[in-house]
Enzyme design. Structure first.
Site, PDB file in Angstrom:
ATOM      1  N   ALA A  72       0.824  -1.185  -0.148  1.00 29.47           N
ATOM      2  CA  ALA A  72      -0.044  -0.078  -0.014  1.00 29.47           C
ATOM      3  C   ALA A  72       0.901   1.280  -0.032  1.00 29.47           C
ATOM      4  O   ALA A  72       2.111   1.072   0.473  1.00 29.47           O
ATOM      5  CB  ALA A  72      -0.725   0.100   1.385  1.00 29.47           C
TER       6      ALA A  72
ATOM      7  N   GLU B  70      -0.770  -9.464  -1.412  1.00 27.77           N
ATOM      8  CA  GLU B  70      -2.084  -9.619  -1.028  1.00 27.77           C
ATOM      9  C   GLU B  70      -2.665  -9.365  -2.491  1.00 27.77           C
ATOM     10  O   GLU B  70      -3.558 -10.415  -2.720  1.00 27.77           O
ATOM     11  CB  GLU B  70      -2.745  -8.447  -0.195  1.00 27.77           C
TER      12      GLU B  70
HETATM   13  N1  T1G Z   1       4.667   3.600   0.121  1.00 27.94           N
HETATM   14  C1  T1G Z   1       5.288   4.545  -0.316  1.00 27.94           C
HETATM   15  N2  T1G Z   1       6.498   4.929  -0.564  1.00 27.94           N
HETATM   16  C2  T1G Z   1       7.356   3.655  -0.509  1.00 27.94           C
HETATM   17  C3  T1G Z   1       6.910   2.291   0.031  1.00 27.94           C
HETATM   18  C4  T1G Z   1       5.571   2.347   0.216  1.00 27.94           C
HETATM   19  N3  T1G Z   1       5.027   1.169   0.340  1.00 27.94           N
HETATM   20  N4  T1G Z   1       8.012   1.753  -0.289  1.00 27.94           N
HETATM   21  C5  T1G Z   1       9.035   2.404  -0.540  1.00 27.94           C
HETATM   22  N5  T1G Z   1       8.585   3.593  -0.776  1.00 27.94           N
HETATM   23  C6  T1G Z   1       9.641   4.542  -1.242  1.00 27.94           C
HETATM   24  C7  T1G Z   1      10.674   4.930  -0.094  1.00 27.94           C
HETATM   25  O1  T1G Z   1       9.977   5.868   0.750  1.00 27.94           O
HETATM   26  C8  T1G Z   1      11.703   5.777  -1.028  1.00 27.94           C
HETATM   27  O2  T1G Z   1      11.281   6.955  -1.299  1.00 27.94           O
HETATM   28  C9  T1G Z   1      11.603   4.611  -2.145  1.00 27.94           C
HETATM   29  O3  T1G Z   1      10.241   4.362  -2.221  1.00 27.94           O
HETATM   30  C10 T1G Z   1      12.751   3.743  -2.504  1.00 27.94           C
HETATM   31  O4  T1G Z   1      12.418   3.010  -1.119  1.00 27.94           O
HETATM   32  C11 T1G Z   1      -2.949  -2.996   3.028  1.00 27.94           C
HETATM   33  C12 T1G Z   1      -1.554  -1.751   4.705  1.00 27.94           C
HETATM   34  C13 T1G Z   1      10.341  -1.902  -1.166  1.00 27.94           C
HETATM   35  C14 T1G Z   1      12.175  -3.150   0.295  1.00 27.94           C
HETATM   36  O5  T1G Z   1       6.187  -2.130   4.168  1.00 27.94           O
HETATM   37  O6  T1G Z   1      10.561  -2.336   2.498  1.00 27.94           O
HETATM   38  O7  T1G Z   1       0.928  -2.692   2.169  1.00 27.94           O
HETATM   39  O8  T1G Z   1      13.063   8.213  -0.423  1.00 27.94           O
HETATM   40  O9  T1G Z   1      14.684   3.515  -0.279  1.00 27.94           O
HETATM   41  O10 T1G Z   1      16.050   0.059  -0.151  1.00 27.94           O
HETATM   42  O11 T1G Z   1      -1.788  -4.856   3.812  1.00 27.94           O
HETATM   43  O12 T1G Z   1      11.064   0.551   0.416  1.00 27.94           O
HETATM   44  O13 T1G Z   1      12.936   7.451  -2.763  1.00 27.94           O
HETATM   45  O14 T1G Z   1      11.575   9.285  -1.989  1.00 27.94           O
HETATM   46  O15 T1G Z   1      13.345   1.498   0.806  1.00 27.94           O
HETATM   47  O16 T1G Z   1      15.550  -0.613  -2.246  1.00 27.94           O
HETATM   48  C15 T1G Z   1       3.636  -2.900   3.210  1.00 27.94           C
HETATM   49  C16 T1G Z   1       8.103  -0.822   2.506  1.00 27.94           C
HETATM   50  C17 T1G Z   1       2.890  -1.440   3.159  1.00 27.94           C
HETATM   51  C18 T1G Z   1       7.155  -2.186   2.020  1.00 27.94           C
HETATM   52  C19 T1G Z   1      12.909  -1.195  -1.332  1.00 27.94           C
HETATM   53  N6  T1G Z   1       5.066  -2.575   2.433  1.00 27.94           N
HETATM   54  N7  T1G Z   1       9.150  -0.605   1.556  1.00 27.94           N
HETATM   55  O17 T1G Z   1      13.842  -1.001  -0.588  1.00 27.94           O
HETATM   56  O18 T1G Z   1      14.483   1.426  -1.452  1.00 27.94           O
HETATM   57  S1  T1G Z   1       1.442  -1.364   4.115  1.00 27.94           S
HETATM   58  C20 T1G Z   1       6.050  -2.286   2.928  1.00 27.94           C
HETATM   59  C21 T1G Z   1      10.416  -1.353   1.620  1.00 27.94           C
HETATM   60  C22 T1G Z   1       0.393  -2.477   3.337  1.00 27.94           C
HETATM   61  C23 T1G Z   1      -1.643  -3.799   3.176  1.00 27.94           C
HETATM   62  C24 T1G Z   1      -0.731  -2.842   3.954  1.00 27.94           C
HETATM   63  C25 T1G Z   1      11.347  -0.806   0.804  1.00 27.94           C
HETATM   64  C26 T1G Z   1      11.793  -1.893  -0.428  1.00 27.94           C
HETATM   65  P1  T1G Z   1      12.176   8.017  -1.750  1.00 27.94           P
HETATM   66  P2  T1G Z   1      13.847   2.469  -0.292  1.00 27.94           P
HETATM   67  P3  T1G Z   1      15.032  -0.082  -1.158  1.00 27.94           P
END
Ligand code: T1G
Length: 697
Positions: free
Chosen positions: A63, A105
């Site tokens: 998300a 999901e």
């Molecule tokens: N939403 C918005 N921005 C995101 C994002 C996300 N989910 N994930 C990463 N970014 C942005 C991050 O802020 C950065 O931005 C850029 O992408 C690169 O990220 C309903 C509610 C995917 C493994 O928890 O673990 O789904 O600084 O520096 O090291 O059930 O990002 O470039 O402007 O981390 O290569 C669940 C979180 C959400 C994954 C990549 N998903 N992200 O790592 O790059 S909750 C997560 C990560 C959800 C549902 C629920 C990592 C990555 P900027 P990065 P990276």
């Protein structure tokens, strides 16, 4: 056609492509676009199967976290996932990169999933204080069973494509590296073999098998230790358990209720703040993004003690050769032996192989000669906290190091400008303050001197990332950011004990707040003699430093863990602090000597005095520009001192307590306790007056 999700047919396959950099997060536009593209696929009579893929570096990574805390816009993700699942045409998901959270999901809502080798899948919502809120807690266990689903959902750990295939989470893994190619191949197979849409919600074997199992109560018991103080891991278990007790649609409702409880918890706010802050700190205001960065392909470290050895390991761990210099062979041998022992302990735990131990040890070259530093790109001095010694060392470095070498000090409190003054190249001098144990703690406090060049600032921030640290760029003052605030907390903690609290009472207030250890347990770990020496040096320099019961501990040789006795006592070979009645007596004696009449002190007063003095100091640090943003202070405390990430850091926590509340209490302490530390910061006063937060800065 939305610009973030497109539809086009190739042969008999309708291809839905998400294109929303950087990670194809499921923003409102993406969710709407997916429904529209799915609709197109349904009405395209020549499309016999559908394929969902993503452009860019990864399949949907979840998300859109940036939308959290804002009103949710329809369509919700669960609705989108259900639409895919109820498609009359079979849908294949082609996965590359990391299919995470809502991304996995969404894939579980498809009827088949294929992944490129090296791809990973996971449900890391728990790391944000949440739980999978679009069916993950109901669909994943239908494929994996209870145990594995609980493990994945309560840890948030990713699993690679191979394991996902074994688990039945994906149906095929292909060595090719293009998800669209392997997806197309699988979709054509679905068509040629007339495979029907297979809805995960209808897969019930694993549910029947694990129904009534006691795995849930076992998991909850295990979480009591692992997830101390956390909220959402326990809700994850409740949600997964619902998949085994309720029909699918009821289970989805239960998941939704539990998800909303987590979404509204202050822990979600704290963890999401930490997620973005950890990324934001590397974007330093005023330091242009394209500032050139110097190559670091070899490093020299001075001092093979605990810090120097730990620092050396960080570089060897990422394949950078290190010269490790000491003044005596014996100290060098001891330092190398400690490094080897650390690596061997890690290998014993299976975290690295013995070949890696050998590789990394081979990268660390012991030396007694400064001449060996003639060609290194970076030097880090890590000797004890004495300015004269450090200046003498930097004078040497100035003579032997090549032009362009970065000269860094690991000092935890001393003046970087004064150290730089011992060289003719102050623009190349910088602080790189590691936190003990240096090979474990993630924080690297990079300290800019008044003459440190932008190139060197950008270079040490890049080095932090390279050695897998979280780098924070801070200004040059006594104690920089972390220790300057810690110093205030320590002084309050000692004063509270003078006035009647016990060390263990103070420590419990701090561990109850979520610190991994209290102030005095930490002093025992660092060594009581560290603070004692600093106080004695300041007394010798003529400063009026009040006597302290901690001095008496040091004078009795109670230096902490290293002498099995400090503020607490320690059984042989144990690091567990045990309350020592002798210390209570020593404190009572000290109070009598000082004429102090002890009083009962409430936990609330302890919390306010230990924490608000840090918030006030943090506000002064912001006023002075020593930290650029409140989030820099937050990250310093989370990664340097273990402040709980679910509270978002000291300043984020202060915003949740209320700036006005803190300001009023600080004002009151200024009246009742006195001392410069209770003079309210002008910034704190201003924010309180304007009803603003540190997060608004
Ligand atoms: N939403 C918005 N921005 C995101 C994002 C996300 N989910 N994930 C990463 N970014 C942005 C991050 O802020 C950065 O931005 C850029 O992408 C690169 O990220 C309903 C509610 C995917 C493994 O928890 O673990 O789904 O600084 O520096 O090291 O059930 O990002 O470039 O402007 O981390 O290569 C669940 C979180 C959400 C994954 C990549 N998903 N992200 O790592 O790059 S909750 C997560 C990560 C959800 C549902 C629920 C990592 C990555 P900027 P990065 P990276």
């Amino acid at each position: 056609m939305s610009e973030v999700v497109s539809y086009n047919r190739e042969g008999a396959v309708g291809v839905i492509t998400v294109s929303y950099p950087p990670v194809n997060a499921l923003s409102h536009a993406v969710r709407s676009g997916l429904l529209a593209a799915l609709e197109q696929g349904q009405s395209d009579d020549n499309a016999k199967a559908l394929l969902l893929v993503c452009d860019g570096r990864t399949f949907v990574a979840g998300a859109d976290i940036r939308e959290f805390g804002k009103p949710m816009q329809e369509p919700g993700l669960a609705e989108v996932v259900a639409a895919f699942e109820n498609s009359p045409k079979p849908v294949v998901a082609g996965i590359h990169g990391t299919a995470l959270g809502g991304g996995l999901e969404l894939a579980l809502g498809c009827h088949y999933r294929v992944a490129v080798e090296g791809a990973k899948v996971g449900l890391p919502e728990v790391k944000l204080g949440l739980l999978p809120g679009a069916g993950g807690t109901q669909r994943l266990p239908r494929l994996t069973g209870a145990q594995k689903a609980l493990e994945m959902i309560t840890t948030g750990d990713f699993v690679d494509a191979g394991e996902a295939l074994q688990l039945g989470v994906v149906d095929a893994v292909d060595a090719g590296n293009d998800a669209k190619v392997i997806g197309m191949k699988f979709a054509e197979k679905v068509i040629s073999e007339s495979l029907p849409p297979r809805r995960v919600r209808d897969v019930t074997e694993r549910i029947e098998a694990d129904k009534g199992s006691d795995v849930f109560s076992q998991f909850r018991a295990g979480l009591e230790k692992k997830a101390r103080g956390l909220f959402s891991p326990f809700k994850c278990v409740d949600a997964v358990e619902a998949a085994f007790n309720l029909p699918f649609d009821e289970g989805m409702k239960r998941e939704r209720e539990l998800f909303m409880e987590c979404m509204q918890s202050p822990q979600r706010a704290g963890l999401v703040h930490t997620f973005f802050a950890e990324r934001e700190v590397s974007k330093v205001p005023g330091l242009p993004k394209d500032t050139p960065v110097r190559e670091v392909n070899s490093v020299g470290i001075i001092g093979a003690g605990t810090m120097g050895g730990g620092i050396a390991m960080n570089f060897a761990n990422v394949g950078i050769p290190v010269y490790l210099l000491e003044v005596k062979q014996e100290a060098l041998d001891k330092g190398i032996a400690i490094i080897r022992r650390n690596y061997e302990n890690t290998a014993k735990k299976g975290r690295i192989t013995s070949a890696q131990v050998a590789e990394r040890m081979a990268l660390i070259k012991p030396t007694l000669a400064y001449e060996d530093f003639g060609d290194v790109d970076l030097v880090i001095e890590a000797v004890f906290e004495n300015m004269d010694v450090k200046k003498q060392i930097f004078g040497q470095l100035d003579k032997v190091c090549k032009q362009g070498a970065i000269l860094a000090s690991n000092t935890s409190t001393l003046d970087i400008d004064e150290i730089a003054s011992a060289t003719r190249r102050p623009e190349d001098v910088v602080g790189m303050h590691f936190f003990s144990p240096a090979n474990v703690m993630k924080l690297l406090e990079n300290v800019r001197g008044s003459k440190t060049s932008d190139e060197v600032k950008a270079s040490v921030m890049a080095i932090a990332k390279r050695i897998r640290k979280v780098g924070v760029l801070v200004g040059n003052c006594y104690g920089f950011v972390g220790n300057r605030m810690l110093h205030q907390r320590g002084a309050e903690a000692v004063a509270l004990v003078n006035e009647g609290a016990s060390p263990q009472q103070v420590d419990k207030v701090l561990t109850d707040l979520g610190f991994p250890m209290g102030q005095f347990a930490m002093s025992d770990l660092a060594g009581i003699d560290v603070g004692y020496r600093i106080r004695e040096e300041r007394r010798k320099a003529g400063e009026d430093v009040a006597p302290s019961w901690m001095d008496k501990l040091a004078e009795q040789g109670r230096l902490g863990q290293k002498t099995q006795a400090g503020v607490y006592k320690y059984e042989e070979g144990s690091r567990k602090p045990v309350v020592d009645p002798e210390v209570d007596e020593l404190i009572a004696e000290f109070r009598r000597e000082q004429g102090i009449q002890p009083r009962d002190i409430s936990d609330q007063e302890i919390l306010e005095r230990c924490m608000y003095v840090m918030v006030n100091e943090g506000a002064k640090i912001l006023e002075e520009g020593v930290a650029a943003r409140a989030l820099d202070i937050d990250i310093t405390w989370i990664y340097g001192y273990g402040f709980p990430a679910y509270r978002g850091g000291v300043m984020f926590w202060a915003d949740q307590v209320g700036v006005k509340t803190i300001y009023d209490t600080v004002k009151n302490f200024e009246k009742t306790l006195g001392g410069a530390q209770w003079k309210p910061s002008a910034l704190l006063e201003k924010l309180a007056g304007e009803g603003k937060k540190f997060g608004d800065l």
